[in-house]
Design an enzyme around this catalytic site. Structure first.
Site, short mmCIF file in Angstrom:
data_model
loop_
_atom_site.label_atom_id
_atom_site.label_comp_id
_atom_site.label_asym_id
_atom_site.label_seq_id
_atom_site.Cartn_x
_atom_site.Cartn_y
_atom_site.Cartn_z
N THR A 18 -38.43 -91.57 -17.70
CA THR A 18 -39.22 -90.37 -17.38
C THR A 18 -38.31 -89.24 -16.90
O THR A 18 -38.29 -88.15 -17.48
CB THR A 18 -40.27 -90.69 -16.29
OG1 THR A 18 -41.06 -91.78 -16.76
CG2 THR A 18 -41.16 -89.50 -15.99
N ARG A 50 -31.35 -99.19 -21.04
CA ARG A 50 -31.31 -100.65 -21.09
C ARG A 50 -31.52 -101.13 -22.52
O ARG A 50 -30.92 -102.08 -22.96
CB ARG A 50 -32.43 -101.17 -20.17
CG ARG A 50 -32.46 -102.63 -19.93
CD ARG A 50 -33.48 -102.95 -18.87
NE ARG A 50 -34.57 -101.97 -18.86
CZ ARG A 50 -35.41 -101.80 -17.86
NH1 ARG A 50 -35.30 -102.54 -16.78
NH2 ARG A 50 -36.38 -100.91 -17.92
N LYS A 110 -34.77 -92.24 -3.94
CA LYS A 110 -35.00 -92.22 -2.48
C LYS A 110 -34.95 -93.60 -1.86
O LYS A 110 -34.56 -93.76 -0.69
CB LYS A 110 -36.32 -91.54 -2.14
CG LYS A 110 -37.53 -92.02 -2.92
CD LYS A 110 -37.69 -91.30 -4.23
CE LYS A 110 -38.73 -91.99 -5.09
NZ LYS A 110 -39.25 -91.22 -6.15
N GLU A 134 -31.51 -83.72 -4.31
CA GLU A 134 -32.67 -82.83 -4.18
C GLU A 134 -33.94 -83.46 -4.76
O GLU A 134 -35.05 -83.28 -4.23
CB GLU A 134 -32.37 -81.49 -4.88
CG GLU A 134 -33.41 -80.43 -4.65
CD GLU A 134 -33.62 -80.09 -3.19
OE1 GLU A 134 -32.76 -79.46 -2.59
OE2 GLU A 134 -34.67 -80.48 -2.63
N GLY A 139 -40.38 -84.12 -5.34
CA GLY A 139 -40.29 -83.68 -6.74
C GLY A 139 -39.63 -82.33 -6.92
O GLY A 139 -38.45 -82.15 -6.59
N LYS A 210 -38.88 -91.19 1.78
CA LYS A 210 -38.69 -89.74 1.77
C LYS A 210 -38.76 -89.18 3.20
O LYS A 210 -37.97 -88.31 3.57
CB LYS A 210 -39.77 -89.08 0.90
CG LYS A 210 -39.63 -89.46 -0.58
CD LYS A 210 -40.88 -89.09 -1.35
CE LYS A 210 -40.74 -89.34 -2.83
NZ LYS A 210 -42.02 -89.23 -3.56
P1 NAP Z 1 -38.07 -95.04 -15.67
O1 NAP Z 1 -38.92 -94.18 -16.51
O2 NAP Z 1 -38.42 -96.47 -15.49
O3 NAP Z 1 -36.58 -94.95 -16.27
C1 NAP Z 1 -35.54 -95.81 -15.88
C2 NAP Z 1 -34.41 -95.69 -16.89
O4 NAP Z 1 -33.34 -96.53 -16.47
C3 NAP Z 1 -34.81 -96.15 -18.31
O5 NAP Z 1 -34.24 -95.28 -19.25
C4 NAP Z 1 -34.17 -97.52 -18.42
O6 NAP Z 1 -33.79 -97.87 -19.74
C5 NAP Z 1 -32.92 -97.34 -17.58
N1 NAP Z 1 -32.44 -98.63 -17.06
C6 NAP Z 1 -33.10 -99.52 -16.30
N2 NAP Z 1 -32.32 -100.58 -16.04
C7 NAP Z 1 -31.14 -100.33 -16.66
C8 NAP Z 1 -29.94 -101.06 -16.79
N3 NAP Z 1 -29.79 -102.27 -16.26
N4 NAP Z 1 -28.91 -100.52 -17.50
C9 NAP Z 1 -29.07 -99.31 -18.08
N5 NAP Z 1 -30.18 -98.57 -17.99
C10 NAP Z 1 -31.21 -99.09 -17.29
O7 NAP Z 1 -37.92 -94.44 -14.20
P2 NAP Z 1 -38.10 -92.92 -13.75
O8 NAP Z 1 -39.53 -92.66 -13.43
O9 NAP Z 1 -37.37 -92.04 -14.67
O10 NAP Z 1 -37.36 -92.98 -12.32
C11 NAP Z 1 -35.95 -92.95 -12.22
C12 NAP Z 1 -35.56 -92.65 -10.76
O11 NAP Z 1 -36.10 -91.37 -10.40
C13 NAP Z 1 -36.13 -93.63 -9.73
O12 NAP Z 1 -35.19 -93.78 -8.70
C14 NAP Z 1 -37.36 -92.92 -9.21
O13 NAP Z 1 -37.70 -93.32 -7.89
C15 NAP Z 1 -36.90 -91.49 -9.22
N6 NAP Z 1 -37.94 -90.49 -9.27
C16 NAP Z 1 -38.94 -90.58 -10.18
C17 NAP Z 1 -39.90 -89.58 -10.24
C18 NAP Z 1 -41.03 -89.63 -11.21
O14 NAP Z 1 -41.92 -88.77 -11.11
N7 NAP Z 1 -41.05 -90.54 -12.17
C19 NAP Z 1 -39.83 -88.50 -9.35
C20 NAP Z 1 -38.78 -88.43 -8.42
C21 NAP Z 1 -37.84 -89.43 -8.39
P3 NAP Z 1 -34.88 -98.06 -20.92
O15 NAP Z 1 -35.42 -96.66 -21.15
O16 NAP Z 1 -34.12 -98.57 -22.07
O17 NAP Z 1 -35.91 -98.99 -20.37
N1 HSE Z 2 -43.62 -92.12 -7.46
C1 HSE Z 2 -43.23 -90.94 -6.79
C2 HSE Z 2 -44.47 -90.16 -6.38
C3 HSE Z 2 -42.35 -90.11 -7.68
O1 HSE Z 2 -45.54 -90.45 -6.91
O2 HSE Z 2 -44.37 -89.26 -5.55
C4 HSE Z 2 -41.78 -88.88 -7.02
O3 HSE Z 2 -40.85 -89.22 -6.05
#
Ligand code: NAP
Ligand code: HSE
Length: 439
Positions: A18, A50, A110, A134, A139, A210
């Protein structure tokens, strides 16, 4: 290396999900704009995932995708490493390796920072590099910059935050539609708001991570997650939200960070009734808001999307811009990631916190019930401010809602325990803190 002469800075993104996909898309969309603002081009060399065969909503050229994060971190051509994998164990290995190699690191993680931030910030310092985060809180709201830069000349008198987009989205839908919790959580997952492990969201841990980061920045000492009181939103029912509305309140998962005169900083994350007329009550859906009072600036408010691909990508890109500018100045134009400057900082004991409360009970509707309950509260010196016993509820027991004046949490918990031993009280009580923002 004469960094000031660089025309291109190479960025490797670990994680193409994402947020990683969002960062790739944002750089594709606004790369030229960014280059003209920064005077340097950011070029994504590799995106580590992955599963190379997975279909991706944001298309990334096959030649850039790899599964080999170690060689990406080791590659000297990559100047900035962006960790967007999530989780703690592997992400920690990745960030440590990158910092040890002297790379600038950007993360949105976080959970990782809350558990290992102290170690990682120190590692960055030791290796004369920097760690940017940041996107890890609220977000798209640049709240880390607000605390580190914008309000650096203030003592922070209070900080209240709606810090989890998923929970706010769920509570808003429950309020608007009376929907149940599980169905709405699935929608939040489809929209890319929820963590890979959604209990981090709904049990309050994500907001706790957070809050710890904001509390540490605001009060100058490291606040580890195990010192923060946390409750999630699983226990909140549409009925509680309805009653709260009748009483002039709504329910939010609220982070509270307030210094006390003598005993440290109060810090908690829990469902909280807040007055409908307060500005935070209007923060709905996936939006987050942080309401901060500084001794010089006074009251301030920051609002924006708290989760999801684009909002988070915007924050990651702002870190990339800072990192790029730092690289050109040979590391050192900016404040370090976290500065600990308070030696004996401590966290106020949760059980001693004083607040008003909402109490919902299920009681047998017969003469004397109310008298027994109010007698126990009176013995505990807890005053009642209002009572609702709605008509039209069927069955042996009916809901009874009491709003109580300021009470110490410990005293409230003991009184509720005694109330629940009464034969006329059925089932589990619902106790929710109330915040009236009276300073
Ligand atoms: P996500 O959609 O699950 O993406 C995770 C990515 O990491 C995927 O591309 C996955 O590969 C890759 N990955 C996982 N294990 C791996 C490994 N062993 N080797 C290489 N690549 C690997 O997660 P996300 O929502 O983007 O979140 C990522 C981070 O941002 C987290 O720390 C989350 O807390 C933070 N965050 C998320 C949001 C949000 O709104 N989603 C907001 C703020 C912060 P594949 O694609 O091949 O599965
Ligand atoms: N899962 C988190 C939320 C992503 O819903 O706020 C943003 O940090």
């Amino acid at each position: 290396m004469l960094l000031a002469l660089m025309r291109q800075i190479n960025v490797a993104i670990i994680g193409g999900g994402t947020v990683g996909g969002g960062v790739y898309k944002a750089l594709r969309q606004n790369g030229r704009l960014l280059a003209s603002r920064l005077g340097v081009q950011l070029s994504v060399t590799r995106v580590v995932v992955r599963d190379l065969r997975k279909s991706r909503a944001v298309s990334i050229p096959k030649g850039k995708l790899t599964t080999d994060w170690k060689s990406v971190v080791e590659d000297e051509r990559n100047h900035i490493i962006v960790e967007l994998v999530g989780g703690v164990t592997l992400a920690r290995q990745m960030v440590r390796k990158a910092l040890r190699a002297g790379k600038l690191v950007v993360t949105a993680n976080k959970a990782l920072l809350s558990e290992h931030g102290e170690e990682l910030f120190e590692l960055a310092r030791k290796h004369h590099t920097n760690l940017y985060y940041e996107a890890s809180v609220a977000g798209g709201i640049p709240i880390i910059k607000v605390l580190r830069e914008g309000l650096v000349g203030n003592r922070i008198n209070y900080l209240y935050g709606i810090l989890n987009g998923t929970c706010n989205y769920i509570l808003t839908r429950m309020e608007k539609e009376g929907s149940d919790f599980q169905g709405v959580l699935e929608d939040a997952q489809h929209l890319g708001y929820a963590e890979a492990e959604p209990s981090l969201d709904v049990d309050g841990f994500d907001a706790m991570h957070k809050a710890g980061l904001l509390g540490s920045l605001a009060h100058g000492f490291w606040i580890p997650p195990d010192q923060i009181h946390v409750e999630g939103i699983r226990k909140i029912t549409p009925l509680d939200i309805q009653f709260a509305n009748q009483l002039g309140y709504t329910i939010k998962l609220l982070a509270t960070i307030r210094p006390t005169p003598k005993k440290g900083v109060q810090i908690s994350v829990c469902p909280t009734l807040i007055p409908l007329q307060h500005v935070l009550a209007g923060v709905r859906d996936v939006f987050n808001a942080v309401y901060i009072g500084g001794d010089v600036v006074g009251e301030t408010l920051y609002y924006g999307r708290g989760a999801g691909q684009d909002a988070t990508a915007s924050a990651v890109v702002s870190d990339l811009a800072d990192a790029a500018l730092d690289l050109q100045q040979a590391h050192g134009s900016r404040l370090p990631a976290f500065v600990s400057h308070v030696e004996n900082g401590s966290v106020f004991p949760w059980s001693e916190t004083i607040a008003p409360f909402y109490l919902r009970l299920h009681v047998v509707d017969r003469p004397g019930t109310m008298a027994r309950i109010t007698a126990i509260l009176a013995e505990a010196r807890i005053g009642i401010s209002s009572i609702i016993q709605p008509e039209g509820h069927e069955g042996d027991a009916v809901p009874l809602i009491l709003m109580v004046h300021d009470a110490q949490i410990q005293a409230m918990q003991q009184a509720v325990k005694r109330i629940c031993r009464l034969k006329v009280v059925h089932g589990a009580p619902q106790v929710i803190r109330v915040e009236n923002f009276e300073f």
